[in-house]
Design a protein around this motif. Sequence first.
Motif, PDB file in Angstrom:
ATOM      1  N   THR A  43       0.821  -1.217   0.000  1.00  0.00           N
ATOM      2  CA  THR A  43       0.000   0.000   0.000  1.00  0.00           C
ATOM      3  C   THR A  43       0.853   1.264   0.000  1.00  0.00           C
ATOM      4  N   LEU A  44       2.160   1.121   0.207  1.00  0.00           N
ATOM      5  CA  LEU A  44       3.037   2.278   0.360  1.00  0.00           C
ATOM      6  C   LEU A  44       3.951   2.499  -0.838  1.00  0.00           C
ATOM      7  N   ASN A  45       3.725   1.771  -1.945  1.00  0.00           N
ATOM      8  CA  ASN A  45       4.619   1.889  -3.093  1.00  0.00           C
ATOM      9  C   ASN A  45       4.708   3.316  -3.627  1.00  0.00           C
ATOM     10  N   GLY A  46       3.592   4.038  -3.577  1.00  0.00           N
ATOM     11  CA  GLY A  46       3.606   5.422  -4.037  1.00  0.00           C
ATOM     12  C   GLY A  46       4.532   6.289  -3.200  1.00  0.00           C
ATOM     13  N   LEU A  47       4.501   6.106  -1.872  1.00  0.00           N
ATOM     14  CA  LEU A  47       5.375   6.876  -0.986  1.00  0.00           C
ATOM     15  C   LEU A  47       6.833   6.455  -1.152  1.00  0.00           C
ATOM     16  N   PHE A  48       7.079   5.168  -1.362  1.00  0.00           N
ATOM     17  CA  PHE A  48       8.453   4.738  -1.627  1.00  0.00           C
ATOM     18  C   PHE A  48       9.006   5.430  -2.865  1.00  0.00           C
ATOM     19  N   GLN A  49       8.197   5.514  -3.926  1.00  0.00           N
ATOM     20  CA  GLN A  49       8.625   6.162  -5.160  1.00  0.00           C
ATOM     21  C   GLN A  49       8.891   7.647  -4.928  1.00  0.00           C
ATOM     22  N   GLU A  50       8.043   8.259  -4.125  1.00  0.00           N
ATOM     23  CA  GLU A  50       8.148   9.707  -3.904  1.00  0.00           C
ATOM     24  C   GLU A  50       9.339  10.079  -3.032  1.00  0.00           C
ATOM     25  N   HIS A  51       9.602   9.276  -1.975  1.00  0.00           N
ATOM     26  CA  HIS A  51      10.616   9.671  -1.001  1.00  0.00           C
ATOM     27  C   HIS A  51      11.970   8.988  -1.195  1.00  0.00           C
ATOM     28  N   SER A 107      15.234   3.473   7.020  1.00  0.00           N
ATOM     29  CA  SER A 107      15.906   3.440   5.723  1.00  0.00           C
ATOM     30  C   SER A 107      16.203   4.834   5.194  1.00  0.00           C
ATOM     31  N   SER A 108      17.452   5.026   4.789  1.00  0.00           N
ATOM     32  CA  SER A 108      17.826   6.274   4.125  1.00  0.00           C
ATOM     33  C   SER A 108      17.818   6.114   2.611  1.00  0.00           C
ATOM     34  N   GLY A 109      17.645   4.887   2.159  1.00  0.00           N
ATOM     35  CA  GLY A 109      17.592   4.598   0.732  1.00  0.00           C
ATOM     36  C   GLY A 109      16.950   3.254   0.499  1.00  0.00           C
ATOM     37  N   VAL A 110      16.747   2.933  -0.762  1.00  0.00           N
ATOM     38  CA  VAL A 110      16.004   1.726  -1.097  1.00  0.00           C
ATOM     39  C   VAL A 110      16.775   0.457  -0.736  1.00  0.00           C
ATOM     40  N   HIS A 111      18.116   0.512  -0.738  1.00  0.00           N
ATOM     41  CA  HIS A 111      18.898  -0.684  -0.432  1.00  0.00           C
ATOM     42  C   HIS A 111      18.730  -1.108   1.028  1.00  0.00           C
ATOM     43  N   GLN A 112      18.683  -0.145   1.925  1.00  0.00           N
ATOM     44  CA  GLN A 112      18.442  -0.475   3.331  1.00  0.00           C
ATOM     45  C   GLN A 112      17.034  -1.023   3.518  1.00  0.00           C
ATOM     46  N   LEU A 113      16.089  -0.504   2.757  1.00  0.00           N
ATOM     47  CA  LEU A 113      14.718  -1.018   2.826  1.00  0.00           C
ATOM     48  C   LEU A 113      14.678  -2.478   2.381  1.00  0.00           C
ATOM     49  N   TRP A 114      15.460  -2.825   1.355  1.00  0.00           N
ATOM     50  CA  TRP A 114      15.533  -4.227   0.942  1.00  0.00           C
ATOM     51  C   TRP A 114      16.029  -5.111   2.089  1.00  0.00           C
ATOM     52  N   VAL A 115      17.075  -4.652   2.781  1.00  0.00           N
ATOM     53  CA  VAL A 115      17.640  -5.435   3.882  1.00  0.00           C
ATOM     54  C   VAL A 115      16.585  -5.642   4.971  1.00  0.00           C
ATOM     55  N   THR A 172      -1.077   7.822   5.155  1.00  0.00           N
ATOM     56  CA  THR A 172      -1.815   9.046   4.846  1.00  0.00           C
ATOM     57  C   THR A 172      -1.684  10.080   5.953  1.00  0.00           C
ATOM     58  N   TYR A 173      -1.769   9.642   7.204  1.00  0.00           N
ATOM     59  CA  TYR A 173      -1.786  10.578   8.331  1.00  0.00           C
ATOM     60  C   TYR A 173      -0.476  10.612   9.103  1.00  0.00           C
ATOM     61  N   GLY A 174       0.471   9.787   8.723  1.00  0.00           N
ATOM     62  CA  GLY A 174       1.782   9.796   9.351  1.00  0.00           C
ATOM     63  C   GLY A 174       2.844   9.763   8.268  1.00  0.00           C
ATOM     64  N   SER A 175       3.535   8.640   8.165  1.00  0.00           N
ATOM     65  CA  SER A 175       4.531   8.454   7.111  1.00  0.00           C
ATOM     66  C   SER A 175       4.701   6.963   6.878  1.00  0.00           C
ATOM     67  N   TRP A 176       5.398   6.613   5.792  1.00  0.00           N
ATOM     68  CA  TRP A 176       5.636   5.194   5.545  1.00  0.00           C
ATOM     69  C   TRP A 176       6.517   4.597   6.633  1.00  0.00           C
ATOM     70  N   ARG A 177       7.360   5.421   7.249  1.00  0.00           N
ATOM     71  CA  ARG A 177       8.217   4.919   8.323  1.00  0.00           C
ATOM     72  C   ARG A 177       7.386   4.494   9.537  1.00  0.00           C
ATOM     73  N   SER A 178       6.352   5.270   9.839  1.00  0.00           N
ATOM     74  CA  SER A 178       5.527   4.938  11.002  1.00  0.00           C
ATOM     75  C   SER A 178       4.791   3.624  10.803  1.00  0.00           C
ATOM     76  N   ALA A 179       4.498   3.251   9.559  1.00  0.00           N
ATOM     77  CA  ALA A 179       3.853   1.967   9.299  1.00  0.00           C
ATOM     78  C   ALA A 179       4.765   0.826   9.738  1.00  0.00           C
ATOM     79  N   PHE A 180       6.048   0.914   9.415  1.00  0.00           N
ATOM     80  CA  PHE A 180       6.995  -0.124   9.831  1.00  0.00           C
ATOM     81  C   PHE A 180       7.187  -0.122  11.351  1.00  0.00           C
ATOM     82  N   VAL A 181       7.149   1.052  11.966  1.00  0.00           N
ATOM     83  CA  VAL A 181       7.291   1.127  13.422  1.00  0.00           C
ATOM     84  C   VAL A 181       6.133   0.412  14.106  1.00  0.00           C
ATOM     85  N   VAL A 182       4.912   0.616  13.613  1.00  0.00           N
ATOM     86  CA  VAL A 182       3.749  -0.039  14.205  1.00  0.00           C
ATOM     87  C   VAL A 182       3.885  -1.558  14.096  1.00  0.00           C
TER      88      VAL A 182
END
Length: 532
Positions: A43-51, A107-115, A172-182
Amino acid sequence: MSKTTAAHSPGLPAPIARLPLGTLIAGCLAVCLAQIGLAMPATLNGLFQEHLHPVGSQLTWISDAFLLPVAVLELSFGVLGDLFGRKRLLVGGAGLLCAGEIVAAGSSGVHQLWVGQALAGLGAAALFPTSLAMIAAGTPSGAQRARAIAVWASSLSAGGFLAPLLGGITGTYGSWRSAFVVVAVLAAASALVSLLLATDSRAPEGRSLDIGGQITIGVGLFALLYAVIQGPADGWGSASVVVAFVIAAVFVGLFVAAESRARSPLLRLDLFRNRSFAIASVVAVVGMFSFLGTAYAASIRLGPIQHQSPMRTAFAFLLLSGITPFLTPLTSRLLHRVHARVLLSSGLGLIAAGDFLAATLAVDDMALTSLIVPLGLVGVGFALTVSSITATAVNAVPVHFAGMASASTNLLRDFGFTLGPAVIGAVALSQAASQVTASLATSSLGAEAKGAAHEVLAEGGPLALNSVPPDSAPGAARSFALDALGHGYSIGFVVCGCAALFSALLVVVALRGRTAEEPAPEKEAEAVPVTG
C-alpha cells in the motif's frame, strides 16, 4: 487445510486434554503479524517512489525481498521447529521480523529497505509454519484440531484485512516509516506473548534438514527472480541477465537431483507421478501468480503512476484481500457440499474476469468506484481459490499422503506469489519503456526537453519520468510516461487474467472426474506443518 501431526518426544509432557489458550493466542497473533508484514508495504509503493526515488526495477525488489525468504525457507523452518522446539522459533521469528521492520523504518535509501524487508521475510518464514504446527500439536483430537486450525486461518485472513488499513492510515496521516514502526511494535508484543504463554512442542523423530535441496532451490529461485526483474532494466540480452537465467536452470536441475536422493526432501517429487496432483500444482503456481500480480499492478497504478494517497490504495487492497475473511465461513461450507475443483475453477474464472475488466480502465481514471467491480471480482475469486486449492491437491492423492501433498502445494503456491510482482513488473515496465521512447521520438517537444526526458528514462525508467516536477525540463514529457505506464500495466492485468483463465480451463478439462485412485508414491509421507 491439512492436519499436522506431531509425535510425542521423550522428556516432554504428554499431549494434554485440550489446547492451552496461551498457545492458541500466541499462534494466532504470530500468523496475523506475519501476514501484516507481508501485505502492508504494497500500500506504500507510491510513498516509496516519492521519497526514496527507486529507479528501474528497484521498486519491485521491495516486495520480493520479503516474499523470497518466505517461499524458499518456510518448509525448512517447519523442520527446524520439529527438531529444536517450536516455541523457540515462534519467539525468534517475531524478533527477527521486529528487527527487519526497525531497519526498514530507518531506511535512508532503497537498499536499506531491501535489507529490512529480507530480515522481516525471514521472520515471517518462521512464523507461518511454526504457529500452525504449535496449535496442531496441542490438539489431541481431530475435532479440536479442526476448530483450532479454523481460528488460526481466521487470524491469517484478519492479517490480510488489517494490513492495507494499517498501511493506508499510517501512510496518509503519518509516514511510511511509522507503518513499519507499528508493525515492529506488534512483532515485539508477539514475541513477548509467545515467550510467556506458548507451550513448547517438537517432533524430531524422522525429521532432518534437506540442506542440498534448500541451497539449490534458494540459489535457483533467486537467480530466476533476478533475471526476470532486471531484464527490463539491464536488457534481456545483457550478460548479467543471461548468466542469471543459466544459473537458475542449472540449480533447478540440481534441486531436482537433490530431492530425488534426499531422505526427507523439501518437495516430494514422486507425488508428481499422480497426474491430478501435478495439474493441481501447476494451478497453484499459475493461479497465485495471477492474484499477486494483480495486487502488485493495482498498487503501482494507484501509487507511483496516479500518485494517489496510501488510504485510497488501501481501498483497492481491501477489495482484493479484505473479502476473504468474510467469505471464509461460506467457502468452508461449500467445500463440504461441492467438489473443491468446482470452487477452484469458479474462483479462477472470477479472477480472470476482474483482470480483463481492470485492463480496460483508463490510466487517468482516478475514481475509486471504477475499481469496485474489477477488483471486487478478483477478491471474491481469490477467496474461493485460496480455500480450495490445497483441498484440490490433497484430494488428488490417498489420505496418507495428505500432509506432504498440502505442504508441497503451499511451497508451490508461495513460489507463484513470489513470481507475481517480478513477472508483471518486468512485462509492464518493458512495454512502458518501449512506448514512451517511441512517443518521444515522434513528439513535437524541443531538443532540450527530449534530451532531459531521455536522461531520466536512462537513469530511472518510465516511473521516474512520471514523477518529475511538471515545471522541470523533462516535465513536458510526463504525459508520455503516464500513457505508457497505463498501457504497460494494462497489459500486466491482461497477463494475470490469461494466467487465471488458463488455470481455470486446466482445472475444468484435466481434473474432470479425476480421483485419488491413480498410482501414488510408494514411500510413506511424513507429516509436515504447512500454512493454509
